[in-house]
Write a protein that holds these residues in place. Structure first.
Motif, PDB file in Angstrom:
ATOM      1  N   TYR A  68      -7.191  12.093  -5.231  1.00  0.00           N
ATOM      2  CA  TYR A  68      -6.493  11.026  -5.943  1.00  0.00           C
ATOM      3  C   TYR A  68      -6.212   9.829  -5.038  1.00  0.00           C
ATOM      4  N   GLY A  69      -6.003  10.115  -3.749  1.00  0.00           N
ATOM      5  CA  GLY A  69      -5.813   9.024  -2.787  1.00  0.00           C
ATOM      6  C   GLY A  69      -7.037   8.122  -2.760  1.00  0.00           C
ATOM      7  N   ARG A  70      -8.222   8.735  -2.783  1.00  0.00           N
ATOM      8  CA  ARG A  70      -9.470   7.965  -2.824  1.00  0.00           C
ATOM      9  C   ARG A  70      -9.565   7.154  -4.121  1.00  0.00           C
ATOM     10  N   LYS A  71      -9.037   7.708  -5.191  1.00  0.00           N
ATOM     11  CA  LYS A  71      -9.038   7.010  -6.474  1.00  0.00           C
ATOM     12  C   LYS A  71      -8.112   5.786  -6.415  1.00  0.00           C
ATOM     13  N   LEU A  72      -6.950   5.974  -5.802  1.00  0.00           N
ATOM     14  CA  LEU A  72      -6.017   4.846  -5.636  1.00  0.00           C
ATOM     15  C   LEU A  72      -6.660   3.744  -4.789  1.00  0.00           C
ATOM     16  N   ILE A  73      -7.461   4.144  -3.794  1.00  0.00           N
ATOM     17  CA  ILE A  73      -8.068   3.189  -2.864  1.00  0.00           C
ATOM     18  C   ILE A  73      -9.204   2.395  -3.517  1.00  0.00           C
ATOM     19  N   GLY A  74     -10.043   3.050  -4.307  1.00  0.00           N
ATOM     20  CA  GLY A  74     -11.221   2.396  -4.892  1.00  0.00           C
ATOM     21  C   GLY A  74     -12.460   2.677  -4.054  1.00  0.00           C
ATOM     22  N   VAL A  75     -13.602   2.147  -4.479  1.00  0.00           N
ATOM     23  CA  VAL A  75     -14.859   2.434  -3.777  1.00  0.00           C
ATOM     24  C   VAL A  75     -14.995   1.567  -2.526  1.00  0.00           C
ATOM     25  N   THR A  76     -15.984   1.913  -1.687  1.00  0.00           N
ATOM     26  CA  THR A  76     -16.122   1.288  -0.360  1.00  0.00           C
ATOM     27  C   THR A  76     -16.199  -0.237  -0.412  1.00  0.00           C
ATOM     28  N   ILE A 122       0.836  -1.208   0.000  1.00  0.00           N
ATOM     29  CA  ILE A 122       0.000   0.000   0.000  1.00  0.00           C
ATOM     30  C   ILE A 122       0.870   1.256   0.000  1.00  0.00           C
ATOM     31  N   ILE A 123       1.898   1.274   0.841  1.00  0.00           N
ATOM     32  CA  ILE A 123       2.798   2.434   0.873  1.00  0.00           C
ATOM     33  C   ILE A 123       3.429   2.627  -0.505  1.00  0.00           C
ATOM     34  N   SER A 124       3.824   1.529  -1.117  1.00  0.00           N
ATOM     35  CA  SER A 124       4.474   1.583  -2.413  1.00  0.00           C
ATOM     36  C   SER A 124       3.578   2.226  -3.477  1.00  0.00           C
ATOM     37  N   ARG A 125       2.297   1.918  -3.447  1.00  0.00           N
ATOM     38  CA  ARG A 125       1.396   2.503  -4.456  1.00  0.00           C
ATOM     39  C   ARG A 125       1.303   4.023  -4.324  1.00  0.00           C
ATOM     40  N   PHE A 126       1.252   4.518  -3.086  1.00  0.00           N
ATOM     41  CA  PHE A 126       1.223   5.977  -2.883  1.00  0.00           C
ATOM     42  C   PHE A 126       2.560   6.606  -3.271  1.00  0.00           C
ATOM     43  N   GLU A 127       3.650   5.932  -2.933  1.00  0.00           N
ATOM     44  CA  GLU A 127       4.981   6.464  -3.266  1.00  0.00           C
ATOM     45  C   GLU A 127       5.192   6.513  -4.772  1.00  0.00           C
ATOM     46  N   ARG A 128       4.824   5.426  -5.452  1.00  0.00           N
ATOM     47  CA  ARG A 128       5.041   5.347  -6.896  1.00  0.00           C
ATOM     48  C   ARG A 128       4.250   6.401  -7.649  1.00  0.00           C
ATOM     49  N   LYS A 129       3.092   6.773  -7.102  1.00  0.00           N
ATOM     50  CA  LYS A 129       2.308   7.839  -7.735  1.00  0.00           C
ATOM     51  C   LYS A 129       3.017   9.189  -7.596  1.00  0.00           C
ATOM     52  N   GLY A 130       3.898   9.308  -6.618  1.00  0.00           N
ATOM     53  CA  GLY A 130       4.624  10.560  -6.421  1.00  0.00           C
ATOM     54  C   GLY A 130       4.222  11.317  -5.171  1.00  0.00           C
ATOM     55  N   PHE A 131       3.363  10.708  -4.350  1.00  0.00           N
ATOM     56  CA  PHE A 131       2.985  11.367  -3.098  1.00  0.00           C
ATOM     57  C   PHE A 131       4.090  11.167  -2.063  1.00  0.00           C
ATOM     58  N   LYS A 132       4.106  12.065  -1.074  1.00  0.00           N
ATOM     59  CA  LYS A 132       5.188  12.085  -0.094  1.00  0.00           C
ATOM     60  C   LYS A 132       4.640  11.727   1.285  1.00  0.00           C
ATOM     61  N   LEU A 133       5.294  10.757   1.910  1.00  0.00           N
ATOM     62  CA  LEU A 133       4.891  10.336   3.262  1.00  0.00           C
ATOM     63  C   LEU A 133       5.452  11.331   4.266  1.00  0.00           C
ATOM     64  N   VAL A 134       4.571  11.995   5.021  1.00  0.00           N
ATOM     65  CA  VAL A 134       5.058  13.015   5.959  1.00  0.00           C
ATOM     66  C   VAL A 134       4.840  12.648   7.420  1.00  0.00           C
ATOM     67  N   ILE A 182      -6.452  -0.205  -4.984  1.00  0.00           N
ATOM     68  CA  ILE A 182      -5.971  -1.010  -3.852  1.00  0.00           C
ATOM     69  C   ILE A 182      -7.041  -2.022  -3.425  1.00  0.00           C
ATOM     70  N   ARG A 183      -8.266  -1.536  -3.218  1.00  0.00           N
ATOM     71  CA  ARG A 183      -9.333  -2.461  -2.821  1.00  0.00           C
ATOM     72  C   ARG A 183      -9.669  -3.424  -3.954  1.00  0.00           C
ATOM     73  N   GLY A 184      -9.662  -2.942  -5.185  1.00  0.00           N
ATOM     74  CA  GLY A 184      -9.984  -3.790  -6.337  1.00  0.00           C
ATOM     75  C   GLY A 184      -8.975  -4.915  -6.521  1.00  0.00           C
ATOM     76  N   ASP A 185      -7.718  -4.625  -6.273  1.00  0.00           N
ATOM     77  CA  ASP A 185      -6.674  -5.631  -6.491  1.00  0.00           C
ATOM     78  C   ASP A 185      -6.441  -6.527  -5.284  1.00  0.00           C
ATOM     79  N   LEU A 186      -6.688  -5.997  -4.079  1.00  0.00           N
ATOM     80  CA  LEU A 186      -6.170  -6.686  -2.885  1.00  0.00           C
ATOM     81  C   LEU A 186      -7.225  -7.120  -1.880  1.00  0.00           C
ATOM     82  N   ALA A 187      -8.485  -6.745  -2.077  1.00  0.00           N
ATOM     83  CA  ALA A 187      -9.490  -7.035  -1.050  1.00  0.00           C
ATOM     84  C   ALA A 187     -10.725  -7.677  -1.660  1.00  0.00           C
ATOM     85  N   VAL A 188     -11.390  -8.506  -0.870  1.00  0.00           N
ATOM     86  CA  VAL A 188     -12.645  -9.112  -1.316  1.00  0.00           C
ATOM     87  C   VAL A 188     -13.795  -8.723  -0.377  1.00  0.00           C
TER      88      VAL A 188
END
Ligand code: GTP
Ligand code: MG
Length: 136
Positions: free
Chosen positions: A83-91, A21-33, A101-107
């Motif tokens: 965009y973070g919400r977009k990376l995450i997917g719908v509820t 999950i951290i990797s997906r945010f990092e690869r998009k170019g967001f910064k962990l603060v 993230i939810r589409g690829d990793l969660a059921v």
């Protein structure tokens, strides 16, 4: 610069998805603060999800959110809230698009939380972090 609050929920931590999950945010170019790992109390979970307190699933939701370690983070970047919400997917993970993230990793359980707008981002960052914990 815009900030958002992202949390990997107990089910995401338990399934070993922290680095993915951290990797997906990092690869998009967001910064962990800011980042920390905590087991939220039930009371804290109720504060975090206070907007949903009238919903029938509120009690279950707070039990689940306080059932184990959560990785709490603040991410920075242009448009990071939306965009973070977009990376995450719908509820519902079963309705989340592949590539999210939810589409690829969660059921069933949806493994991650993200602030849904500027007001909740501000409130959630203030609830979870002290200003000096943010490295902006
Ligand atoms: P979060 O990032 O966790 O806030 O999810 P979200 O913004 O996609 O959804 P929302 O804030 O509306 O709901 C918070 C959480 O409550 C969701 O992640 C779900 O775990 C749960 N939830 C939401 N809607 C429902 C529902 O209709 N039924 C049940 N059982 N749980 C729900
Ligand atoms: Mg929400």
């Amino acid at each position: 610069m815009e900030l958002t609050f992202i949390a990997i929920k107990p089910d995401g931590v338990q399934r070993g998805l922290i680095s993915e999950i951290i990797s997906r945010f990092e690869r998009k170019g967001f910064k962990l603060v800011a980042i920390k790992i905590v087991v939220p109390s039930k009371d804290f979970a109720q504060k975090h999800y206070h907007d949903l307190k009238e919903r029938p699933f509120f009690n279950r939701l707070c039990d689940s959110f306080s059932s184990g370690p959560v990785v709490a983070m603040v991410w920075e970047g242009e448009g990071v809230i939306k965009y973070g919400r977009k990376l995450i997917g719908v509820t519902d993970p079963q309705k989340s698009e592949p590539g999210t993230i939810r589409g690829d990793l969660a059921v069933r359980r949806n493994i991650i939380h993200g602030s849904d707008g500027p007001d909740s981002a501000k409130d959630e960052i203030n609830l979870w972090f002290k200003p000096e914990e943010l490295v902006t």
